[in-house]
Design a protein around this motif. Structure first.
Motif, PDB file in Angstrom:
ATOM      1  N   ASN A 124      25.617  27.690  21.168  1.00  0.00           N
ATOM      2  CA  ASN A 124      25.966  29.263  20.458  1.00  0.00           C
ATOM      3  C   ASN A 124      27.296  29.550  20.896  1.00  0.00           C
ATOM      4  OD1 ASN A 124      23.281  29.600  19.635  1.00  0.00           O
ATOM      5  ND2 ASN A 124      22.531  30.669  21.778  1.00  0.00           N
ATOM      6  N   LEU A 125      27.984  29.334  21.805  1.00  0.00           N
ATOM      7  CA  LEU A 125      29.255  29.484  22.097  1.00  0.00           C
ATOM      8  C   LEU A 125      30.287  28.935  21.048  1.00  0.00           C
ATOM      9  CD1 LEU A 125      29.464  28.898  25.903  1.00  0.00           C
ATOM     10  CD2 LEU A 125      29.493  31.218  24.635  1.00  0.00           C
ATOM     11  N   VAL A 126      30.015  27.563  20.681  1.00  0.00           N
ATOM     12  CA  VAL A 126      30.618  26.855  19.539  1.00  0.00           C
ATOM     13  C   VAL A 126      30.661  27.493  18.602  1.00  0.00           C
ATOM     14  CG1 VAL A 126      31.125  24.577  18.544  1.00  0.00           C
ATOM     15  CG2 VAL A 126      30.627  24.690  20.954  1.00  0.00           C
ATOM     16  N   GLY A 127      29.380  28.036  18.010  1.00  0.00           N
ATOM     17  CA  GLY A 127      29.249  28.695  16.663  1.00  0.00           C
ATOM     18  C   GLY A 127      29.466  30.061  16.785  1.00  0.00           C
ATOM     19  N   GLY A 128      30.013  30.672  17.633  1.00  0.00           N
ATOM     20  CA  GLY A 128      30.656  32.129  17.543  1.00  0.00           C
ATOM     21  C   GLY A 128      29.457  32.862  17.599  1.00  0.00           C
ATOM     22  N   LEU A 129      28.289  32.510  18.215  1.00  0.00           N
ATOM     23  CA  LEU A 129      27.122  33.570  18.251  1.00  0.00           C
ATOM     24  C   LEU A 129      27.130  34.420  19.725  1.00  0.00           C
ATOM     25  CD1 LEU A 129      24.205  31.263  16.773  1.00  0.00           C
ATOM     26  CD2 LEU A 129      25.258  33.098  15.729  1.00  0.00           C
ATOM     27  N   ASP A 130      28.028  33.628  20.393  1.00  0.00           N
ATOM     28  CA  ASP A 130      28.167  34.139  21.890  1.00  0.00           C
ATOM     29  C   ASP A 130      29.773  33.929  22.422  1.00  0.00           C
ATOM     30  OD1 ASP A 130      27.829  35.376  24.362  1.00  0.00           O
ATOM     31  OD2 ASP A 130      26.622  33.702  25.018  1.00  0.00           O
ATOM     32  N   ARG A 131      30.126  34.508  23.511  1.00  0.00           N
ATOM     33  CA  ARG A 131      31.438  34.348  23.792  1.00  0.00           C
ATOM     34  C   ARG A 131      31.338  33.861  25.468  1.00  0.00           C
ATOM     35  NH1 ARG A 131      35.504  36.822  20.767  1.00  0.00           N
ATOM     36  NH2 ARG A 131      34.790  38.614  19.075  1.00  0.00           N
ATOM     37  N   PRO A 132      32.213  33.102  25.487  1.00  0.00           N
ATOM     38  CA  PRO A 132      32.478  32.306  26.836  1.00  0.00           C
ATOM     39  C   PRO A 132      33.096  33.478  27.686  1.00  0.00           C
ATOM     40  CG  PRO A 132      34.185  31.419  25.421  1.00  0.00           C
ATOM     41  CD  PRO A 132      33.268  32.343  24.578  1.00  0.00           C
ATOM     42  N   ASP A 133      32.969  33.311  29.114  1.00  0.00           N
ATOM     43  CA  ASP A 133      33.636  34.018  30.136  1.00  0.00           C
ATOM     44  C   ASP A 133      35.011  33.503  30.427  1.00  0.00           C
ATOM     45  OD1 ASP A 133      31.427  35.754  30.617  1.00  0.00           O
ATOM     46  OD2 ASP A 133      30.452  34.154  31.616  1.00  0.00           O
ATOM     47  N   HIS A 134      35.228  32.182  30.343  1.00  0.00           N
ATOM     48  CA  HIS A 134      36.359  31.412  30.502  1.00  0.00           C
ATOM     49  C   HIS A 134      36.402  30.420  29.439  1.00  0.00           C
ATOM     50  CE1 HIS A 134      36.806  33.768  34.209  1.00  0.00           C
ATOM     51  NE2 HIS A 134      35.576  33.244  34.643  1.00  0.00           N
ATOM     52  N   GLY A 135      37.722  29.797  29.174  1.00  0.00           N
ATOM     53  CA  GLY A 135      38.048  28.758  28.470  1.00  0.00           C
ATOM     54  C   GLY A 135      38.403  29.053  26.838  1.00  0.00           C
ATOM     55  N   THR A 136      38.573  28.007  26.098  1.00  0.00           N
ATOM     56  CA  THR A 136      38.883  28.301  24.767  1.00  0.00           C
ATOM     57  C   THR A 136      38.013  27.334  23.719  1.00  0.00           C
ATOM     58  OG1 THR A 136      40.763  26.679  24.957  1.00  0.00           O
ATOM     59  CG2 THR A 136      41.118  28.912  25.331  1.00  0.00           C
ATOM     60  N   ILE A 137      37.555  27.723  22.705  1.00  0.00           N
ATOM     61  CA  ILE A 137      36.753  26.972  21.590  1.00  0.00           C
ATOM     62  C   ILE A 137      37.678  27.183  20.395  1.00  0.00           C
ATOM     63  CG2 ILE A 137      34.712  26.639  20.361  1.00  0.00           C
ATOM     64  CD1 ILE A 137      33.490  28.042  22.840  1.00  0.00           C
ATOM     65  N   ARG A 138      38.079  25.990  19.787  1.00  0.00           N
ATOM     66  CA  ARG A 138      38.526  25.857  18.410  1.00  0.00           C
ATOM     67  C   ARG A 138      37.430  25.020  17.352  1.00  0.00           C
ATOM     68  NH1 ARG A 138      43.677  27.729  17.475  1.00  0.00           N
ATOM     69  NH2 ARG A 138      44.031  26.483  15.831  1.00  0.00           N
ATOM     70  N   VAL A 139      37.375  25.678  16.203  1.00  0.00           N
ATOM     71  CA  VAL A 139      36.348  24.848  15.487  1.00  0.00           C
ATOM     72  C   VAL A 139      37.265  25.051  13.903  1.00  0.00           C
ATOM     73  CG1 VAL A 139      34.361  25.167  13.839  1.00  0.00           C
ATOM     74  CG2 VAL A 139      34.480  25.777  16.341  1.00  0.00           C
ATOM     75  N   ALA A 140      37.483  23.918  13.521  1.00  0.00           N
ATOM     76  CA  ALA A 140      38.386  23.614  12.109  1.00  0.00           C
ATOM     77  C   ALA A 140      39.546  24.364  12.072  1.00  0.00           C
ATOM     78  CB  ALA A 140      37.329  24.051  10.846  1.00  0.00           C
ATOM     79  N   GLY A 141      40.253  24.384  13.181  1.00  0.00           N
ATOM     80  CA  GLY A 141      41.456  25.133  13.329  1.00  0.00           C
ATOM     81  C   GLY A 141      41.473  26.941  13.334  1.00  0.00           C
ATOM     82  N   HIS A 142      40.132  27.244  13.643  1.00  0.00           N
ATOM     83  CA  HIS A 142      39.999  28.572  14.063  1.00  0.00           C
ATOM     84  C   HIS A 142      39.955  28.686  15.604  1.00  0.00           C
ATOM     85  CE1 HIS A 142      39.321  29.918  10.061  1.00  0.00           C
ATOM     86  NE2 HIS A 142      38.553  28.576   9.816  1.00  0.00           N
ATOM     87  N   GLU A 143      40.607  29.701  16.063  1.00  0.00           N
ATOM     88  CA  GLU A 143      40.546  29.961  17.477  1.00  0.00           C
ATOM     89  C   GLU A 143      39.164  31.051  17.855  1.00  0.00           C
ATOM     90  OE1 GLU A 143      40.682  29.645  21.139  1.00  0.00           O
ATOM     91  OE2 GLU A 143      42.529  29.198  20.492  1.00  0.00           O
ATOM     92  N   VAL A 144      38.019  30.305  18.081  1.00  0.00           N
ATOM     93  CA  VAL A 144      36.885  31.163  18.052  1.00  0.00           C
ATOM     94  C   VAL A 144      36.805  32.279  19.109  1.00  0.00           C
ATOM     95  CG1 VAL A 144      34.267  30.794  18.491  1.00  0.00           C
ATOM     96  CG2 VAL A 144      35.284  29.278  17.135  1.00  0.00           C
ATOM     97  N   THR A 145      37.299  31.734  20.299  1.00  0.00           N
ATOM     98  CA  THR A 145      37.182  32.911  21.534  1.00  0.00           C
ATOM     99  C   THR A 145      38.267  33.747  21.379  1.00  0.00           C
ATOM    100  OG1 THR A 145      38.943  30.928  22.547  1.00  0.00           O
ATOM    101  CG2 THR A 145      36.642  30.963  23.438  1.00  0.00           C
ATOM    102  N   ALA A 146      39.172  33.873  20.391  1.00  0.00           N
ATOM    103  CA  ALA A 146      39.944  35.100  20.373  1.00  0.00           C
ATOM    104  C   ALA A 146      39.735  35.770  19.022  1.00  0.00           C
ATOM    105  CB  ALA A 146      41.515  34.564  20.134  1.00  0.00           C
ATOM    106  N   ALA A 147      38.818  35.506  18.339  1.00  0.00           N
ATOM    107  CA  ALA A 147      38.393  36.005  17.023  1.00  0.00           C
ATOM    108  C   ALA A 147      37.664  37.179  17.202  1.00  0.00           C
ATOM    109  CB  ALA A 147      37.344  35.035  16.219  1.00  0.00           C
ATOM    110  N   GLY A 148      38.053  38.248  16.284  1.00  0.00           N
ATOM    111  CA  GLY A 148      37.185  39.499  16.171  1.00  0.00           C
ATOM    112  C   GLY A 148      35.866  39.361  15.520  1.00  0.00           C
ATOM    113  N   GLU A 149      35.315  40.538  15.342  1.00  0.00           N
ATOM    114  CA  GLU A 149      33.685  40.222  14.691  1.00  0.00           C
ATOM    115  C   GLU A 149      33.946  39.831  13.521  1.00  0.00           C
ATOM    116  OE1 GLU A 149      30.997  40.322  16.252  1.00  0.00           O
ATOM    117  OE2 GLU A 149      31.914  40.590  18.248  1.00  0.00           O
ATOM    118  N   ARG A 150      34.824  40.517  12.699  1.00  0.00           N
ATOM    119  CA  ARG A 150      34.995  40.201  11.213  1.00  0.00           C
ATOM    120  C   ARG A 150      35.255  38.689  11.168  1.00  0.00           C
ATOM    121  NH1 ARG A 150      38.312  44.419   7.517  1.00  0.00           N
ATOM    122  NH2 ARG A 150      36.363  45.695   8.321  1.00  0.00           N
ATOM    123  N   GLU A 151      36.002  38.178  11.847  1.00  0.00           N
ATOM    124  CA  GLU A 151      36.519  36.821  11.679  1.00  0.00           C
ATOM    125  C   GLU A 151      35.143  35.771  12.280  1.00  0.00           C
ATOM    126  OE1 GLU A 151      41.024  36.239  13.110  1.00  0.00           O
ATOM    127  OE2 GLU A 151      39.909  37.696  14.500  1.00  0.00           O
TER     128      GLU A 151
END
Length: 240
Positions: free
Chosen positions: A67-94
């Motif tokens: 769920n964290l990798v897929g952007g369905l949830d957000r981590p408390d710490h750390g970073t996730i990138r998927v296909a060049g997208h920074e998932v952890t820093a993305a807004g709801e629209r992104e």
């Protein structure tokens, strides 16, 4: 999308291109003595054309990690990138755009709309992406042929077996040609033979298309079919 795109032989695409990068990711639910540390300081990389099995007992943190990798949830710490997208820093629209185009999801419970036909279910992501009707119908037909259900386009979920419903779910997940396919216990409600056929399908599509897949499962027979395995124990990745 063309028929040739999915008609390619199921041979793994040799590549070092990263599609998923997870670094120091943690997720805790609750606080104090009632806190549940679902994911603890997890890091890994998955490349294009790679099917990665995520295994572990119930409660080990597999679903939370996906769920964290897929952007369905957000981590408390750390970073996730998927296909060049920074998932952890993305807004709801992104994140919405990520889930509609970059990531495809397959769930244990199929998640099909009961009143829609197989073809209409597969076409839902394409409608959301405003794909023109003619192109949408062509793409849906190719996808249903890909998963072996070309003759079942007009049938509704209750008219299909569990394995057929999951094949529709796989076709729907592939509709927008995602870079990453996330499958959470996709064979959990299927018998072993049907489950193996679904895993065969996922592996063939991943290798032929050059996608990346993260598949959560606890079935040893299915784990053996993956290119690589990540083992989770108490929220952490363990060495295999």
């Amino acid at each position: 999308m063309s028929e040739q795109l999915f008609a390619a032989p199921a041979v793994r695409v040799p590549t070092t291109e990263e599609v998923v990068r997870v670094e120091g990711v943690s997720r805790t639910f609750g606080r104090g003595e009632h806190a549940v540390h679902a994911v603890r300081d997890v890091s890994f990389v998955a490349g294009r054309g790679e099917l990665v099995a995520v295994r572990g007992r119930s409660g080990a943190g597999k679903t939370t990690l996906l769920n964290l990798v897929g952007g369905l949830d957000r981590p408390d710490h750390g970073t996730i990138r998927v296909a060049g997208h920074e998932v952890t820093a993305a807004g709801e629209r992104e994140l919405l755009a990520l889930r509609r185009g970059t990531v495809g999801f397959v769930f244990q419970t199929f998640g099909l709309v009961p009143i829609l036909s197989a073809a209409e279910n597969v076409g839902v992501p394409l409608r959301l992406a405003k794909v023109p009707a003619a192109e949408r119908e062509q793409r849906v037909a190719v996808l249903l042929e890909l998963v072996g259900l070309g003759g079942h386009a007009a049938q509704r979920p209750y008219e299909l077996s569990g394995g057929q419903q999951q094949r529709v779910a796989v076709a729907r997940a592939l509709a927008n040609e995602p870079d990453l396919l996330i499958a959470d216990e996709p064979t959990g409600q299927l018998d072993s033979e049907t489950g193996r056929s679904i895993m065969d399908l996922l592996r063939a599509v991943v290798h032929a298309r050059g996608m990346t897949a993260l598949v959560a499962t606890h079935d040893p027979a299915l784990i053996e079919m993956a290119d690589r395995t990540l083992t989770m124990r108490d929220g952490r990745l363990a060495d295999d």
